[in-house]
Scaffold this motif. Structure first.
Motif, PDB file in Angstrom:
ATOM      1  N   PRO A 180      45.532  40.658  39.048  1.00 26.47           N
ATOM      2  CA  PRO A 180      46.541  41.688  39.323  1.00 26.47           C
ATOM      3  C   PRO A 180      47.940  41.161  38.998  1.00 26.47           C
ATOM      4  CG  PRO A 180      45.007  41.440  41.165  1.00 26.47           C
ATOM      5  CD  PRO A 180      44.764  40.286  40.243  1.00 26.47           C
ATOM      6  N   ALA A 197      49.616  39.646  41.817  1.00 22.43           N
ATOM      7  CA  ALA A 197      48.844  38.631  42.535  1.00 22.43           C
ATOM      8  C   ALA A 197      49.747  37.532  43.072  1.00 22.43           C
ATOM      9  CB  ALA A 197      47.791  38.035  41.604  1.00 22.43           C
ATOM     10  N   GLU A 236      43.896  36.006  45.534  1.00 20.78           N
ATOM     11  CA  GLU A 236      42.938  37.102  45.471  1.00 20.78           C
ATOM     12  C   GLU A 236      43.061  37.823  44.141  1.00 20.78           C
ATOM     13  OE1 GLU A 236      41.585  39.963  48.916  1.00 20.78           O
ATOM     14  OE2 GLU A 236      43.289  40.870  47.872  1.00 20.78           O
ATOM     15  N   VAL A 237      41.927  38.032  43.487  1.00 23.24           N
ATOM     16  CA  VAL A 237      41.883  38.711  42.194  1.00 23.24           C
ATOM     17  C   VAL A 237      40.848  39.822  42.268  1.00 23.24           C
ATOM     18  CG1 VAL A 237      42.538  36.606  40.975  1.00 23.24           C
ATOM     19  CG2 VAL A 237      40.109  37.191  41.225  1.00 23.24           C
ATOM     20  N   MET A 238      40.783  40.617  41.226  1.00 22.09           N
ATOM     21  CA  MET A 238      39.729  41.615  41.102  1.00 22.09           C
ATOM     22  C   MET A 238      38.610  41.062  40.218  1.00 22.09           C
ATOM     23  SD  MET A 238      41.812  45.214  40.744  1.00 22.09           S
ATOM     24  CE  MET A 238      42.868  44.662  39.397  1.00 22.09           C
ATOM     25  N   ARG A 291      35.113  42.301  38.175  1.00 21.27           N
ATOM     26  CA  ARG A 291      34.284  43.421  37.715  1.00 21.27           C
ATOM     27  C   ARG A 291      32.820  43.166  38.030  1.00 21.27           C
ATOM     28  NH1 ARG A 291      35.569  44.469  31.499  1.00 21.27           N
ATOM     29  NH2 ARG A 291      34.793  42.337  31.426  1.00 21.27           N
ATOM     30  N   LYS A 314      34.774  47.403  40.880  1.00 23.93           N
ATOM     31  CA  LYS A 314      35.462  46.123  41.055  1.00 23.93           C
ATOM     32  C   LYS A 314      35.492  45.782  42.533  1.00 23.93           C
ATOM     33  CE  LYS A 314      38.602  47.043  37.172  1.00 23.93           C
ATOM     34  NZ  LYS A 314      38.167  48.425  36.931  1.00 23.93           N
ATOM     35  N   GLN A 315      35.600  44.511  42.800  1.00 26.44           N
ATOM     36  CA  GLN A 315      35.791  44.051  44.171  1.00 26.44           C
ATOM     37  C   GLN A 315      36.802  42.916  44.179  1.00 26.44           C
ATOM     38  OE1 GLN A 315      32.370  41.861  45.837  1.00 26.44           O
ATOM     39  NE2 GLN A 315      31.342  42.156  43.863  1.00 26.44           N
ATOM     40  N   ARG A 316      37.404  42.705  45.317  1.00 26.26           N
ATOM     41  CA  ARG A 316      38.418  41.650  45.436  1.00 26.26           C
ATOM     42  C   ARG A 316      37.781  40.375  45.978  1.00 26.26           C
ATOM     43  NH1 ARG A 316      43.730  42.706  44.748  1.00 26.26           N
ATOM     44  NH2 ARG A 316      44.293  44.875  44.327  1.00 26.26           N
ATOM     45  N   LYS A 317      38.096  39.285  45.319  1.00 21.42           N
ATOM     46  CA  LYS A 317      37.597  37.986  45.749  1.00 21.42           C
ATOM     47  C   LYS A 317      38.697  36.944  45.560  1.00 21.42           C
ATOM     48  CE  LYS A 317      32.639  38.660  44.907  1.00 21.42           C
ATOM     49  NZ  LYS A 317      31.413  38.091  44.283  1.00 21.42           N
ATOM     50  N   THR A 318      38.589  35.883  46.319  1.00 17.69           N
ATOM     51  CA  THR A 318      39.534  34.774  46.199  1.00 17.69           C
ATOM     52  C   THR A 318      38.957  33.729  45.250  1.00 17.69           C
ATOM     53  OG1 THR A 318      40.426  35.115  48.422  1.00 17.69           O
ATOM     54  CG2 THR A 318      40.742  32.946  47.432  1.00 17.69           C
TER      55      THR A 318
END
Length: 692
Positions: free
Chosen positions: A619, A622, A642-644, A646, A663-667
């Motif tokens: 992002p 970010a 934290e990023v997105m 796919r 998409k989901q957010r993960k570190t």
């Protein structure tokens, strides 16, 4: 972040001060505004570069000495044969001699600091073979010397059967000398000359230096007698820089004359190539072209000539070429030479009869591929050399910015953290899914068949402390930051010791203290303000100077009367930057990279917990925060944020498909680019899709 590509200016000044020793410009070149510090004036006292210097000095140079004696390397074996200590044939590429001279320069640079007697013995052993291998006329190239020697010995043995000794004495001209421009004789001689200069400054001994002088005199005579042949053999012209430095060391005007001739005779090459930058005379060149190592060595050598002769036309060429590199053809890491292979000229200049193959090459403007980025470490080192000389010619901090950028990113990436394994190329992306095999290894290796980069990396990093400061009249310029001590005789000031402490490059707050100074002395302390730094705070002896900062050509200037115990705190506020490329860089369009301070970061598969590198979306808003960790026993500062990500199926057998919105957010964790590839085979990427 400020752009590197800013207004180009040319400053000319009178000589500043004579200074014995130093990496370059030892006598106060007439068209420089600063001089280098003596070879042993700066030492790393800890921190990032202290750790790296410890690995280089304790492990790297000795490990490479073992490689040179191994069955795989055999570089030293060539000198044993050429010196007559043993019989045999030459092994390895023709530039192995120059590679060993580069390694020796690294050893000498370390010895200048630690005076390790074991290193002194190793150098003496190798130098003894070099001296015995050199012809009486100064020429030395072990493939030719060994061929000469074997021919003489074989002829003598054959004739002895008839009780007749004919033979050819070693030292006479051999027909194979300069028989092929890809034999790299001048390249090797240049590295011999430079190693001799550094060895003399480090040890006080002149044996290797005298061999370098003989080699230089050979080149001088060769240029007088066969200038066209010499011009055609200027491949990777390390001898341009070496002869300029020998002139500074000896003040012999013949070497300045030779430096001028090197550039003049390039126009004599028949059927020259863009690959070797000799299709047209240098003074007609305004863009970077061809083989990036050869190009950057050429530009650095021309900059050396400008620093001694001040020819305005040369600076016009250099500033235009520099703008072309930095504004259109350089990677974010300072890497140069985007293409494994290509053609030149191209585009609007297309003429079928002129199409030429180029390799390891600068490509078209904005042609900066990622997976197939070549970025040979030697080219990146050449970029540093070029910018270092431009810095000394102009005093402009933008050149110092690139010296730092190359050191931390595209040069340091060439050697493993344990100091024993190397990369030849430095790609921006590494994927296991690529259905083809690139020319060079995907993993770091102790020995690479083309071994030019490893010793070049060593000598450059072993001399990193010599790029930290330069001196002017009543001025100290600070270019690099890190825990170190500077001890010099400053013109108009006297003996002075200055220390630097902090946690750079992980933190931008640095403390400078005057540890030794007699009485009170006025001088200027000039601190480079890096291009990545948007905000600085400065204090002296606890007094805040931030509201009255004066800057000159990108340096924060503290003009004061100083005494022992004075303390300056220089805080370069360090933030994480999400960086995008010019949209004309097609392979990076819609993507971003992450940089904090001088460090470019990357995503490596070991840190992603099974997330594919192609599924990460950064992002644009970010926020990444530093996290201390260790890789291969080396302390680094990673970034977590934290990023997105796919959710996508495999691309195997698929070229196109509907885009997924899931998409989901993960570190995730990012690591410095220079540190990738130290935990086994991995996938890696610098550029990742941007999320808006």
């Amino acid at each position: 972040m400020k752009s590197y590509l800013i207004a180009l200016g040319m400053l000319v000044s009178v000589p500043v001060m004579a200074q014995q020793g130093g990496l370059t410009l030892t006598s106060g070149s007439p068209y420089s505004i600063m001089t280098s510090t003596p070879l042993d004036a700066v030492t790393w006292t800890g921190g990032f570069w202290g750790e790296r210097f410890g690995v280089l000095s304790q492990t790297s140079v000795k490990s490479m000495w073992q490689t040179w004696q191994s069955d795989e390397g055999k570089g030293f074996n060539n000198f044993l044969i050429a010196s007559g200590e043993k019989r045999g044939e030459h092994h390895g590429p023709p530039f192995h001699d120059g590679d060993m001279y580069k390694w020796l320069e690294a050893v000498a640079a370390i010895y200048a600091v630690n005076k390790d007697p074991q290193l002194d013995q190793i150098m003496d052993r190798f130098i003894g073979c070099v001296v015995k291998s050199q012809r009486a006329d100064g020429y030395i190239h072990t493939p030719v010397i060994i061929a000469e020697l074997n021919k003489r010995l074989n002829t003598a043995a054959s004739d002895s059967d008839d009780n007749t000794v004919v033979g050819t004495a070693v030292g006479t001209k051999d027909d194979s000398a300069f028989g092929n421009r890809l034999n790299f004789e001048t390249y090797n001689l240049g590295h011999l000359i430079m190693a001799g200069i550094i060895h003399k400054r480090a040890t006080g001994k002149t044996t290797l230096f005298n061999a370098g002088v003989k080699a230089a005199d050979f080149l001088y005579a060769f240029c007088k007698n066969s200038p066209e042949e010499l011009a055609g053999n200027a491949i990777c012209p390390s001898h341009y820089m070496a002869i300029a430095e020998l002139y500074r060391e000896t003040h012999d005007p013949r070497y300045l004359e030779l430096s001028k001739q090197f550039i003049d005779i390039r126009g004599m090459v028949k059927n020259g190539t863009d690959d070797n930058q000799d299709r047209i005379p240098f003074r007609e060149q305004y863009q970077a072209m061809g083989h990036a190592v050869r190009a950057n060595y050429l530009y650095a050598g021309v900059a050396d000539l400008y620093l001694e002769a001040g020819e305005v036309q040369l600076m016009k060429n250099l500033t235009s070429i520099w703008a072309d590199i930095v504004g259109r053809k350089m990677y974010i890491t300072g890497g140069c030479g985007a293409l494994y292979d290509g053609t030149s000229p191209d585009g609007t200049d297309y003429k079928p009869d002129n199409i030429q193959k180029v390799h390891q090459s600068y490509g078209r403007p904005y042609q900066l591929p990622q997976s197939t980025a070549h970025n040979e470490t030697c080219a990146n080192i050449g970029n540093l050399f070029f910018n270092w000389r431009m810095l000394q010619a102009t005093g402009e901090s933008k050149y110092g910015d690139l010296v730092e950028n190359c050191l931390y990113n595209s040069i340091l990436s060439g050697i493993s953290l344990d100091g024993e394994k190397y990369f030849y190329t430095n790609p921006m992306r590494m994927s296991n899914d690529l259905p083809y095999t690139l020319r060079w290894p995907k993993e770091r290796k102790k020995y690479i068949s083309c071994f030019c980069c490893p010793p070049n990396t060593l000598r450059t990093l072993c001399e990193a402390q010599d790029y930290a400061y330069t001196l002017g009249k009543n001025e100290i310029y600070v270019h690099l930051f890190g825990d170190n001590q500077l001890h010099v005789q400053l013109d108009g000031v006297g003996e002075l010791t200055l220390t630097q402490t902090g946690d750079y490059p992980w933190d931008g707050r640095m403390t400078f203290e005057i540890k030794q100074l007699k009485g009170k002395k006025p001088f200027k302390l000039k601190l480079r303000r890096p291009s990545w730094c948007e905000e600085v705070h400065v204090s002296r002896n606890g007094q805040d100077l931030s509201t009255s900062i004066t800057e000159e050509r990108g340096y924060v200037v503290i003009d004061a009367t100083w005494r022992k115990g004075d303390v300056v705190v220089y805080d370069m506020v360090m933030r994480t930057h999400i960086v995008e490329a010019n949209p004309l860089v097609e392979e990076a369009r819609g993507q971003v990279a992450v940089q904090r301070g001088p460090i470019v970061y990357c995503a490596e598969s070991q840190d992603l917990n099974g997330i594919a590198i192609d599924d990460i979306i950064i992002p644009v808003e970010a926020r990444f925060h530093p996290v201390e960790t260790r890789i291969d026993n080396s302390r680094i500062m990673a970034l977590e944020g934290e990023v997105m990500v796919r959710e996508s199926a495999t691309w195997s057998g698929t070229l196109y498909r509907d885009v997924t919105a899931r998409k989901q957010r993960k570190t995730i964790r990012l690591i410095p680019y220079y540190a990738w590839g130290n935990r086994g085979k991995s996938e890696m990427t610098v550029w990742m899709p941007a999320g808006y």
